[in-house]
Design a protein around this motif. Structure first.
Motif, PDB file in Angstrom:
ATOM      1  N   LEU A 118       1.253  -1.375  -0.137  1.00 13.90           N
ATOM      2  CA  LEU A 118       0.046  -0.343   0.658  1.00 13.90           C
ATOM      3  C   LEU A 118       0.776   1.386  -0.119  1.00 13.90           C
ATOM      4  N   VAL A 119       2.026   1.660   1.026  1.00 17.07           N
ATOM      5  CA  VAL A 119       2.927   2.475   1.060  1.00 17.07           C
ATOM      6  C   VAL A 119       3.403   2.507  -0.266  1.00 17.07           C
ATOM      7  N   ARG A 120       3.703   1.143  -0.475  1.00 21.57           N
ATOM      8  CA  ARG A 120       5.421   1.540  -1.550  1.00 21.57           C
ATOM      9  C   ARG A 120       4.352   1.801  -3.234  1.00 21.57           C
ATOM     10  N   LEU A 121       3.198   1.289  -3.509  1.00 13.37           N
ATOM     11  CA  LEU A 121       2.233   2.192  -4.811  1.00 13.37           C
ATOM     12  C   LEU A 121       1.477   3.368  -4.091  1.00 13.37           C
ATOM     13  N   VAL A 122       1.687   4.351  -3.495  1.00 18.14           N
ATOM     14  CA  VAL A 122       0.921   5.122  -3.157  1.00 18.14           C
ATOM     15  C   VAL A 122       1.851   6.314  -3.570  1.00 18.14           C
ATOM     16  N   ASP A 123       3.235   6.241  -2.875  1.00 16.53           N
ATOM     17  CA  ASP A 123       4.339   6.144  -3.023  1.00 16.53           C
ATOM     18  C   ASP A 123       4.908   6.598  -4.916  1.00 16.53           C
ATOM     19  N   ILE A 166      -6.375   8.577   1.216  1.00 13.71           N
ATOM     20  CA  ILE A 166      -7.202   9.783   0.435  1.00 13.71           C
ATOM     21  C   ILE A 166      -6.222  10.211  -0.137  1.00 13.71           C
ATOM     22  N   ASP A 167      -5.174  11.174   0.374  1.00 11.20           N
ATOM     23  CA  ASP A 167      -4.580  12.947  -0.035  1.00 11.20           C
ATOM     24  C   ASP A 167      -3.858  12.026  -1.527  1.00 11.20           C
ATOM     25  N   THR A 168      -3.632  11.166  -1.705  1.00 10.93           N
ATOM     26  CA  THR A 168      -2.651  11.030  -2.958  1.00 10.93           C
ATOM     27  C   THR A 168      -3.578  10.679  -4.393  1.00 10.93           C
ATOM     28  N   VAL A 169      -4.456   9.824  -3.438  1.00 12.31           N
ATOM     29  CA  VAL A 169      -5.873   9.728  -4.816  1.00 12.31           C
ATOM     30  C   VAL A 169      -6.755  11.181  -4.816  1.00 12.31           C
ATOM     31  N   ILE A 208      -7.334   9.196 -15.945  1.00 12.32           N
ATOM     32  CA  ILE A 208      -6.841   8.845 -14.210  1.00 12.32           C
ATOM     33  C   ILE A 208      -7.813   9.627 -13.654  1.00 12.32           C
ATOM     34  N   GLN A 209      -8.816  10.510 -13.814  1.00 14.51           N
ATOM     35  CA  GLN A 209     -10.071  10.745 -12.858  1.00 14.51           C
ATOM     36  C   GLN A 209     -10.788   9.604 -13.076  1.00 14.51           C
ATOM     37  N   MET A 210     -11.344   8.931 -13.602  1.00 11.48           N
ATOM     38  CA  MET A 210     -12.543   8.213 -13.752  1.00 11.48           C
ATOM     39  C   MET A 210     -11.658   6.889 -12.777  1.00 11.48           C
ATOM     40  N   VAL A 211     -10.371   6.628 -13.148  1.00 10.64           N
ATOM     41  CA  VAL A 211     -10.081   5.352 -12.192  1.00 10.64           C
ATOM     42  C   VAL A 211      -9.563   6.137 -11.180  1.00 10.64           C
ATOM     43  N   ALA A 212      -9.364   6.906 -10.480  1.00  9.50           N
ATOM     44  CA  ALA A 212      -9.277   7.569  -8.665  1.00  9.50           C
ATOM     45  C   ALA A 212     -10.523   7.716  -8.798  1.00  9.50           C
ATOM     46  N   THR A 213     -11.657   8.175  -8.936  1.00  6.36           N
ATOM     47  CA  THR A 213     -13.522   8.144  -8.652  1.00  6.36           C
ATOM     48  C   THR A 213     -14.086   6.924  -8.569  1.00  6.36           C
ATOM     49  N   GLU A 214     -13.196   5.995  -9.240  1.00  7.52           N
ATOM     50  CA  GLU A 214     -13.810   4.473  -9.181  1.00  7.52           C
ATOM     51  C   GLU A 214     -12.740   3.635  -7.443  1.00  7.52           C
ATOM     52  N   CYS A 215     -11.438   4.275  -7.619  1.00  5.24           N
ATOM     53  CA  CYS A 215     -11.154   3.800  -6.096  1.00  5.24           C
ATOM     54  C   CYS A 215     -11.964   4.296  -4.966  1.00  5.24           C
ATOM     55  N   LEU A 216     -12.042   6.039  -5.099  1.00  9.34           N
ATOM     56  CA  LEU A 216     -12.314   6.156  -3.708  1.00  9.34           C
ATOM     57  C   LEU A 216     -14.018   5.721  -3.289  1.00  9.34           C
ATOM     58  N   HIS A 217     -14.084   5.822  -4.687  1.00 10.75           N
ATOM     59  CA  HIS A 217     -16.232   4.872  -4.505  1.00 10.75           C
ATOM     60  C   HIS A 217     -15.996   3.727  -3.887  1.00 10.75           C
ATOM     61  N   THR A 218     -15.309   3.120  -4.687  1.00  9.03           N
ATOM     62  CA  THR A 218     -15.196   1.806  -3.488  1.00  9.03           C
ATOM     63  C   THR A 218     -14.312   2.045  -2.138  1.00  9.03           C
ATOM     64  N   LEU A 219     -13.535   2.432  -1.932  1.00  5.94           N
ATOM     65  CA  LEU A 219     -13.199   3.079   0.003  1.00  5.94           C
ATOM     66  C   LEU A 219     -14.220   3.285   0.595  1.00  5.94           C
ATOM     67  N   PHE A 220     -15.345   4.720  -0.088  1.00  2.00           N
ATOM     68  CA  PHE A 220     -16.404   5.339   0.693  1.00  2.00           C
ATOM     69  C   PHE A 220     -17.705   4.807   0.689  1.00  2.00           C
ATOM     70  N   SER A 221     -17.947   2.968  -0.129  1.00  2.11           N
ATOM     71  CA  SER A 221     -18.612   2.407  -0.216  1.00  2.11           C
ATOM     72  C   SER A 221     -18.790   0.792   1.245  1.00  2.11           C
ATOM     73  N   ARG A 222     -17.648   1.220   2.324  1.00  2.00           N
ATOM     74  CA  ARG A 222     -16.883   0.235   2.769  1.00  2.00           C
ATOM     75  C   ARG A 222     -18.470   0.524   3.913  1.00  2.00           C
TER      76      ARG A 222
END
Length: 1234
Positions: free
Chosen positions: A233-238, A282-285, A296-310
Motif C-alpha cells: 500500500l505504501v509502495r503503490l501510493v509513493d 486519500i491525499d494521493t488519490v 486518471i480521474q475516472m479510475v481515481a473516482t472508482e478507487c475512492l468510491h470503492t473505499l467510501f462504499s465500505r
C-alpha cells in the motif's frame, strides 16, 4: 524449502527441456517444430478446414501432454518466435498449472515455478501487452496453488520486479491487481479452495508492518511471506505520487499512475482502514482526482468510491478517511472538478460523460453517509457547499448523472435533522421544481425534444430499459415530494398547489382551438398536466402519512385548515374546463384520489365530484380514430372512478341513493351507453348497497339478490347447459360455427395479407354477431358483480359474511357451466376439434388464433403505433380474426376471473367436495394447446387459487390440481423450449427474427411464472402456515365438515407422491431451460429439498442422483449458464456431499465425465467432508469440473487453455447419455414414487 529463489531460478541455457518424473529436463525439438507448424496451419487463411481441424486436434493433445509445461517454456522464452506461438506456449504452461499441479512432485512443481519466474524476469517492453499479461496470469495461477505454503518468497520476487525495468514494474502491478481480484472479489475456484491462507497473506504484504503490530498485537504467527516493513500500500501510493508529480503530459507517468490506481481500486474494499490512513491513500488519490485527464480521474473516482462504499467503518476510521471530503476546501475542489468540462447532450464527450456518472455515484455515496453519520459530520463539514454540489448534480440534464444523487436526497429528506437543516432548507423550492419537471413521461416525448432525451438515448439502448429506468427516476422524485410534505404539510402543499394553479392558468390562457382531426393523446400539454398532477398525488401521500403518524398536539387545527384549503382547490379544479379527453381523465382521477383519501369526510365535495364525473362529456366521434380511442379510455376511467367512490364512501352515497339511481337509470335510458358502461353503473349501485352500514339487512339482501339471482338463473338454464354439452353447440352459442362456414366459402387460407383484405358486408355482420352473442351471455356481468363483491374484503367482517351468504347458493349453480366454458374455450385452440375444416385450413386456424402483441424492446414501432394499426384493421380480415380470438379470450379470461373471486370465499368454494377433479380437467386437460401467453394467464390465476386454499383442504383439493398442472406445464414448456432452440439454428429474416424474439420473451415469462409456483410451494418459510386459516369456516356453511388434519404447504407437497413426481420432473427439465433467472430459482428449490431425502425415500434420492445431477452438469457445461455456474456447482456439491454416503451414483456419474479421475474425485470428497464453507464447497466442485465449464461470450474470442468447446460439450453429453444407458431403467418415473 520455500520453493522460491531469485527470479529466473531453474532457467539456464539447457536447450530443449521436458518435465520428467523427478523434475529433470529432457527435450524434443521435433515436438516444438510440430507445435509451431500446427499453429501456422490454424492461423493461415489458406488452410483447408480439414487440415485446420487436424492441427487443432494436435494442439489440444499437446496441452494434455505431461511434458506440455516444458514445451511451453522453451517456446515462450525464445523471442524470435511469433507472438502467437509464444502465447500458445504460455497456454501450455497455464494448462499444466491449472489442471496438473496437484499431481506434481515437489521437484516438478519447483521446476514449473522456476520457468514461470524466468519468463517474468525476461519480460520486455517490446513484448506485446497480451504476452506480458499472460505471464502475469501464470504467476497468479502458481500463487493461488502454492503461495503461503510451499512458496514463501513471492513478495521478495515481486519487490525485485518492482525495482526493475518499467515493463517488470507493470508486470508486478498486473500480478498484484489480478491476484487480489481473484482472492477477494471474484468467484475463482482455485482461490476459493485456499481462501483463508491467501487472504491472510495478501493482508500481510499490503499492510505496513507497524499497522499490523499496532492493530493485531495477538495475531497468530504466519509463514514469513512479506518483504520489507512498508507493504505494498505504501509502495503503490509513493510511486503514484511520483507519477503525479510528472503530470499527465508525461505519457509514461500517466500510464503508470492509471495502473497503480487500478491496483489500489481492487484493494480498497478489504485493506485495513488504518493502513489506508497510514499510507495517505486519500491525499494521493485525491490529487489524482484533480488531474486534468478523464482516464486518471475516472479510475481515481472508482478507487475512492470503492473505499467510501465500505460498510461498518468505525467512527475513528470514518473521521480519518471520509470526513475530510466534507471540508470546505475539499468541497470547493470537488465543485471545480465537476465544473471543469461540462458535457452537452448534443455533443457528448463519452469519456468525460462516463466519469461524470461515476463521480455522481461517489458523491451520492458521500451524501448518504451524512444521513448515517450526521453527528460526526455536522461539526466539521461545509454542508451548505456540499449540498449545493449535490443539487447541481441532481439537476444535471443527464438523468443517469442525476439518479444516484436523487436517491441520496430521498434519504436526506426522510431524516428530520437533515431536511430541517440550514444546508437543505434553501434547496427545497428548487428541488420541488426539479421533481415537477422531471416527473414528465420522457418516453412519450418526441425524439430529441430536450437534452435529457439525448442523454437517455446514449445511456439505454432498449425501450424496456428506458421504461424501467424512468419509472425508478419518477419514483424517487415522488418520494422526495412526499417527504417534503410529510415534514411541512401546509407550507409544502400550498407551495405545490400555487405552482399548479399558475401552470393551469397559463395552459388555459394559451390553449389553442381544439382540433379533433389532429388529436395526439401524448400531446405536450397533457404530459405537463400529468407531471404536475403526479406531484400533487405525491404530496397527498405525504400528507396522509403526516396525518397517520404525527404526534403534534396542534395537528388537528392545522389539519382542518389545510383540508379546507384542499377542498377549495378541488372545487376550483372542478370548474376548470378542458377539451382534451386525456386531461379530463387526469382531472377526474386526481379529484377522486383527494375524495377517497385526505377529504374522505367531505361528503358534499364527494357528491360534487361524482356529479362532475357523471356529467363529463364522453360523446364518441368515431370518424376521428385517435380522439375516439381517448374518449373510450375516458369512459372506462369514469366508471372506474365512481366505483372507487362507492367502495370508499358507501354510507354518504346511500343517503342520496334514490337520486343516484334515478340519474343512472336516466343515463342508461338515453341509449348512449354501451354494455360495459351499463354493467359498470349497475355494479356502482350494487357496491353502495353491499358496502354501506346505513341500510336494513333485509333490504340490502333483497337489493343484492335482485342483481345476482337473474345471473344465477341464466347460468343454470337448460338452454345454456344444452349449448355447452358439446363443442359444436358451444361454437354455435358464440357464433363461431358461422365463422367456420365463412372461412371455407371464402377460401380464407388463400389470403396472403389479412390486413389488406377488406371485409364485405356479410363478414362485417358476422363480426357484429360475434360481439352480440357474447353480450347476451351472463359471463361479463357475473365477473363484474363477483369482483366488486370480493374486492378488498377482510375475512370475518360483516361485508365478508354478506358476500358469503349472497354467493353461497349461486356458486354450485354457476360452476358446472363455467367449467364447460373453460373446457371448450381451451379446446377451441386445438385444430383437431375443427373437424369440418379441410386439412389445408389448419395453418390459417393457427394464424387466426395467434394473438397480436406489442412488446417493449422487441416490436417494431411504438405502443401507440401498434394500437393505431390494430384500429385501422378493424374492417379487414385481420379485424375479423381479432374478433374471433377476442370472443374466445373474453370467455376464457372472464371465467378465470370468476373462479379466482370464488376462491376468495374460502369453504364456499374449496368445500365443494366434487369440484377438484372437474376443475383440474377444465383448466389443464387442453392447456398444452394454448399459446405461451395464454398459459401464463392461466397459471397466474391458478397461483391465486393455490394460495387461497385453506390448509385443511389441500390434500383433497390441490392434489389433482397440482398434479395435472405440473404434468401439463412440463409438457408445454419443455416442448416450447425445444422448438425454440431448433428454430434458433435456422436463418430468419428481420421480420421473422422479431417475431422469434417476441415468442422467446413470452416463453421466458411463462417459464418464470411456472418456477415461481414451484418456489412458492416448497418455500421453507411455508412449512408452518396453518395459523390464520379456518376461523371463518362457519359462515353459511354449517353442512360442510372440514377435515381435521392440517399441514404446511411444503410438507404437503413433499409428502404427496402425486404432486411431487411431476414437480420434480419439471424442475429437472427447467435446469436445462435457457433462462438464467429461472434456472437460479430452480437451483435454490433443489438445494432446499435435497436434504429432505438424505436419510429416507431412496427412490427419490436415486432419481436426484441421476437425473438432477446430470441436468446440473450439462447446464454447467453449457456456455449459456455461465452466470449461474457457481450456483450449479453448489447444487452438485450438495448432492454429492449428502447422497454419496448412501449411493455410489454421484461418484460414478462424475467418474464418467471426460478428464475426471478417481484420484481427483477422492481428493474432492475428502475435502468436502471436512468443509462447512459453501464458498469452498462450490470452489472445490468448480475446480474439479473446470475443464467442463461453459465459457462466457466475452471470452469466446480469446486463445483459451481449454479443449475445443464444442467437442468437450459433446463429450459431456455423450458421457451423461452413456451413463443413463448403463444405469437401470427407471421403469417410468412414477414407479419411483410408489
Amino acid at each position: 524449502m520455500n520453493g522460491g529463489g531469485s527470479v529466473g531460478n531453474g532457467v539456464g541455457n539447457t536447450g530443449i527441456v521436458m518435465l520428467g518424473s523427478n523434475g529433470a529436463a529432457t527435450g524434443s525439438a521435433q515436438t516444438l517444430e510440430q507445435i509451431k507448424k500446427a499453429l501456422e496451419i490454424v492461423y493461415d487463411v489458406r488452410s483447408s478446414n480439414e487440415t485446420r481441424k487436424e492441427a487443432g486436434v494436435f494442439l489440444d493433445l499437446a496441452k494434455n501432454d505431461k511434458e506440455a509445461p516444458a514445451h511451453g517454456f522453451q517456446l515462450a522464452i525464445n523471442r524470435t518466435h511469433d507472438p502467437i506461438v509464444r502465447h500458445f506456449a504460455l497456454s501450455l504452461l497455464e494448462h499444466g498449472i491449472r489442471y496438473s499441479w496437484d499431481g506434481y512432485s515437489t521437484e516438478q512443481a519447483t521446476a514449473v515455478r522456476g520457468w514461470m519466474l524466468g519468463l517474468a524476469e525476461n519480460v520486455d517492453g517490446g513484448d506485446p501487452i497480451f504476452l506480458r499479461n499472460k505471464v502475469a496470469q501464470l504467476w497468479v495461477e502458481v500463487a493461488k496453488k502454492s503461495w503461503a505454503a510451499e512458496w514463501l518468497d513471492m513478495d521478495a520476487l515481486l519487490v525485485k520486479l518492482w525495482e526493475g525495468t518499467g515493463a517488470q514494474r507493470d508486470l508486478c502491478l498486473y500480478i498484484l491487481e489480478t491476484l487480489v481480484d481473484d482472492v477477494f472479489n471474484r468467484e475463482d475456484s482455485a482461490a476459493g479452495i485456499r481462501n483463508a491462507p491467501l487472504t491472510k497473506a495478501c493482508i500481510d504484504i499490503f499492510t505496513p508492518a507497524s499497522v499490523l503490530h499496532e492493530n493485531f498485537p495477538g495475531r497468530e504467527p504466519t509463514p514469513a511471506v512479506r518483504c520489507g516493513d512498508e507493504g505494498w500500500l505504501v509502495r503503490l501510493v509513493d510511486m503514484l505520487g511520483k507519477c503525479l508529480d510528472q503530470g499527465v503530459e508525461n505519457a509514461e507517468a500517466k500510464a503508470c499512475a492509471s495502473k497503480i490506481l487500478s491496483t489500489l481500486k481492487v484493494s480498497m474494499a478489504w485493506c485495513i482502514p488504518k493502513a489506508v490512513t497510514h499510507a495517505k491513500v486519500i491525499d494521493t488519490v485525491g490529487r489524482a482526482l484533480t488531474m486534468q485527464s478523464n482516464g486518471i480521474q475516472m479510475v481515481a473516482t472508482e478507487c475512492l468510491h470503492t473505499l467510501f462504499s465500505r460498510p461498518l467503518l468505525a467512527d475513528s476510521d470514518f473521521e480519518q478517511i471520509v470526513l475530510p471530503m466534507y471540508h470546505a476546501n475539499t468541497v470547493a475542489l470537488l465543485t471545480s472538478i465537476y465544473n471543469w468540462r461540462p458535457v452537452e447532450g448534443d455533443d457528448i464527450d463519452e469519456e468525460r460523460y462516463v466519469f461524470l456518472k461515476k463521480f455522481a455515484e461517489m458523491m451520492a455515496n458521500l451524501g448518504s453517509a451524512i444521513e448515517e453519520r450526521w453527528e460526526i459530520i455536522v461539526k466539521h463539514a461545509d454542508l451548505p457547499g456540499f449540498m449545493k454540489l449535490l443539487f447541481d448534480l441532481a439537476r444535471h440534464e443527464s438523468l443517469a448523472v442525476s439518479i444516484p444523487v436523487m436517491t441520496t436526497f430521498v434519504r436526506i429528506m426522510r431524516k428530520d435533522t437533515l431536511s430541517e437543516s440550514e444546508a437543505v432548507l434553501p434547496l427545497i423550492p428548487g428541488l420541488l421544481d426539479l421533481c415537477s419537471a422531471r416527473l414528465i413521461h420522457y418516453e412519450s416525448l418526441p425524439e430529441g425534444a430536450n437534452a435529457s432525451l439525448l442523454f437517455l438515448n446514449e445511456d439505454l439502448d432498449t425501450i424496456p430499459e428506458r421504461h424501467a429506468f424512468l419509472g425508478n427516476y419518477r419514483r424517487f422524485c415522488s418520494s422526495i415530494v412526499e417527504s417534503m410534505v410529510r415534514k411541512r404539510p401546509r407550507e409544502a402543499f400550498e407551495f405545490i398547489l400555487s405552482r399548479v394553479d399558475v401552470f393551469l392558468n397559463e395552459l388555459q390562457a394559451e390553449q389553442p382551438v381544439f382540433r379533433y382531426e389532429n388529436y395526439d393523446k401524448n400531446n405536450l400539454p397533457f404530459l405537463k398536466v400529468d407531471a404536475q398532477f403526479t406531484v400533487v398525488e405525491a404530496a397527498l401521500k405525504g400528507y396522509m402519512k403526516w396525518v397517520d403518524h404525527s404526534q403534534d398536539p396542534g395537528m388537528e387545527n392545522s389539519r382542518v385548515e389545510l383540508e379546507m384549503h384542499l377542498e377549495r382547490w378541488c372545487e376550483t379544479l372542478i370548474t376548470r374546463t378542458f377539451a382534451d379527453p386525456q386531461i379530463k381523465k387526469r382531472v377526474i382521477t386526481l379529484l377522486v384520489t383527494f375524495s377517497t383519501s385526505a377529504l374522505d369526510k367531505k361528503a358534499d365535495l364527494m357528491l360534487k365530484i361524482l356529479e362532475h364525473v357523471l356529467l363529463t362529456d364522453t360523446r364518441d366521434l368515431p370518424q376521428y380514430p385517435a380522439y375516439s380511442d381517448a374518449i373510450k379510455y375516458l369512459q372506462t376511467v369514469c366508471t372506474t372512478e365512481i366505483q372507487r367512490l362507492a367502495m370508499k364512501m358507501p354510507d354518504h352515497l346511500m343517503i342520496v341513493y334514490d337520486q343516484l339511481k334515478g340519474k343512472i337509470d336516466e343515463l342508461i335510458a338515453n341509449g348512449k351507453c354501451d354494455e360495459r358502461q351499463i354493467i359498470a353503473y349497475h355494479t356502482f349501485l350494487f357496491t353502495i348497497n353491499h358496502r354501506t352500514r346505513n341500510i336494513d339487512p333485509a333490504m340490502r339482501q333483497q337489493r343484492l339478490n335482485d342483481y345476482i339471482l337473474p345471473l344465477t338463473s341464466a347460468w343454470g338454464s337448460a338452454e345454456l347447459t344444452n349449448s355447452l354439452s358439446r363443442f359444436d353447440s358451444f361454437c354455435a352459442l358464440l357464433g363461431l360455427d358461422k365463422v367456420q362456414e365463412y372461412m371455407i366459402t371464402n377460401r380464407v387460407h388463400e389470403i396472403k395479407d389479412f390486413s389488406a383484405h377488406q371485409l364485405e358486408q356479410h363478414a362485417l355482420a358476422l363480426q357484429a354477431d360475434l360481439q352480440e352473442k357474447f353480450r347476451v351471455l351472463p359471463i361479463r356481468s357475473t365477473k363484474a358483480f363477483i369482483t366488486c363483491s370480493t374486492e378488498k374484503l377482510k375475512k370475518g367482517s360483516q361485508v365478508y359474511n354478506t358476500t358469503c351468504v349472497l354467493w353461497h347458493d349461486s356458486i354450485p349453480v354457476i360452476l358446472p357451466n363455467l367449467l364447460k366454458f373453460i373446457t371448450h374455450a381451451h379446446a377451441f385452440h386445438n385444430p383437431e376439434n375443427w373437424g369440418n375444416l379441410p386439412p389445408e385450413f389448419r395453418p390459417v386456424i393457427k394464424r387466426v388464433l395467434t394473438d397480436r402483441f406489442w412488446q417493449a424492446g422487441i416490436s417494431t414501432g411504438s405502443r401507440d403505433e401498434f394500437y393505431e394499426n390494430v384500429s385501422k384493421t378493424k374492417t379487414t380480415m385481420e379485424g375479423l380474426a381479432s374478433s374471433i380470438r377476442g370472443a374466445i379470450r373474453m370467455v376464457r379470461e372472464c371465467c378465470y376471473s370468476i373462479l379466482w373471486c370464488m376462491s376468495r370465499l374460502d369453504v364456499h368454494f374449496f368445500g365443494i367436495h366434487e369440484l377438484p377433479g372437474p376443475l383440474a380437467h377444465a383448466l389443464f386437460a387442453d392447456a398444452h394447446v394454448l399459446s405461451s401467453h395464454q398459459m401464463s394467464i392461466l397459471l397466474n390465476m391458478t397461483r391465486y387459487i393455490i394460495d387461497d386454499c385453506p390448509p385443511q383442504y389441500r390434500e383433497h383439493f390441490l392434489t389433482p390440481l397440482l398434479a395435472t398442472l405440473f404434468t401439463q406445464v412440463d409438457r408445454k414448456v419443455s416442448l416450447e423450449w425445444k422448438a425454440l432452440l431448433e428454430r434458433a439454428q435456422m436463418q430468419l429474416g428481420e421480420e421473422k427474427l422479431a417475431e422469434e424474439m417476441k415468442e422467446e420473451s413470452i416463453l421466458r415469462q411463462l417459464t418464470y411464472i411456472a418456477v415461481l409456483i414451484v418456489a412458492g410451494l416448497v418455500d421453507p418459510s411455508k412449512a408452518a402456515d396453518v395459523a390464520g386459516h379456518g376461523q371463518y369456516l362457519n359462515v353459511a356453511a354449517a353442512e360442510v365438515e372440514p377435515p381435521r388434519t392440517e399441514q404446511g404447504m411444503r410438507e404437503f407437497v413433499l409428502s404427496s407422491d402425486a404432486v411431487l413426481e411431476p414437480l420434480i420432473l419439471f424442475c429437472t427439465h427447467a435446469l436445462r431451460m435457457r433462462d438464467s433467472r429461472c434456472c437460479g430459482i430452480i437451483i435454490r428449490v433443489f438445494r432446499s429439498i435435497v436434504p429432505e431425502f438424505a436419510e429416507d425415500r431412496a427412490d427419490i434420492r436415486e432419481f436426484i442422483c441421476r437425473e438432477v445431477l446430470m441436468a446440473a452438469i450439462e447446464s454447467l457445461n453449457d456456455d449459456y449458464f455461465v452466470d449461474v455456474q457457481k450456483d450449479l456447482a453448489q447444487l452438485i456439491a450438495t448432492i454429492f456431499m449428502l447422497y454419496s454416503p448412501s449411493s455410489q451414483t454421484p461418484r460414478n456419474l462424475l467418474l464418467s465425465l471426460p478428464g475426471i479421475t478417481e484420484e481427483k474425485v477422492n481428493i474432492v470428497a475428502t475435502k468436502l467432508q471436512s468443509c462447512n464453507s459453501t464458498r469452498i464447497q462450490r470452489a472445490l466442485m468448480l475446480d474439479l469440473l473446470d475443464g467442463l465449464r461453459g465459457i462466457a461470450m466475452s471470452e469466446k474470442g480469446k486463445v483459451t487453455h481449454k479443449p475445443r468447446i464444442q467437442e468437450r460439450k459433446q463429450q459431456v453429453q455423450q458421457s451423461t447419455r452413456h451413463y443413463r444407458q448403463e444405469t437401470p431403467e427407471l421403469g417410468g418415473v412414477a414407479d419411483m414414487f410408489v
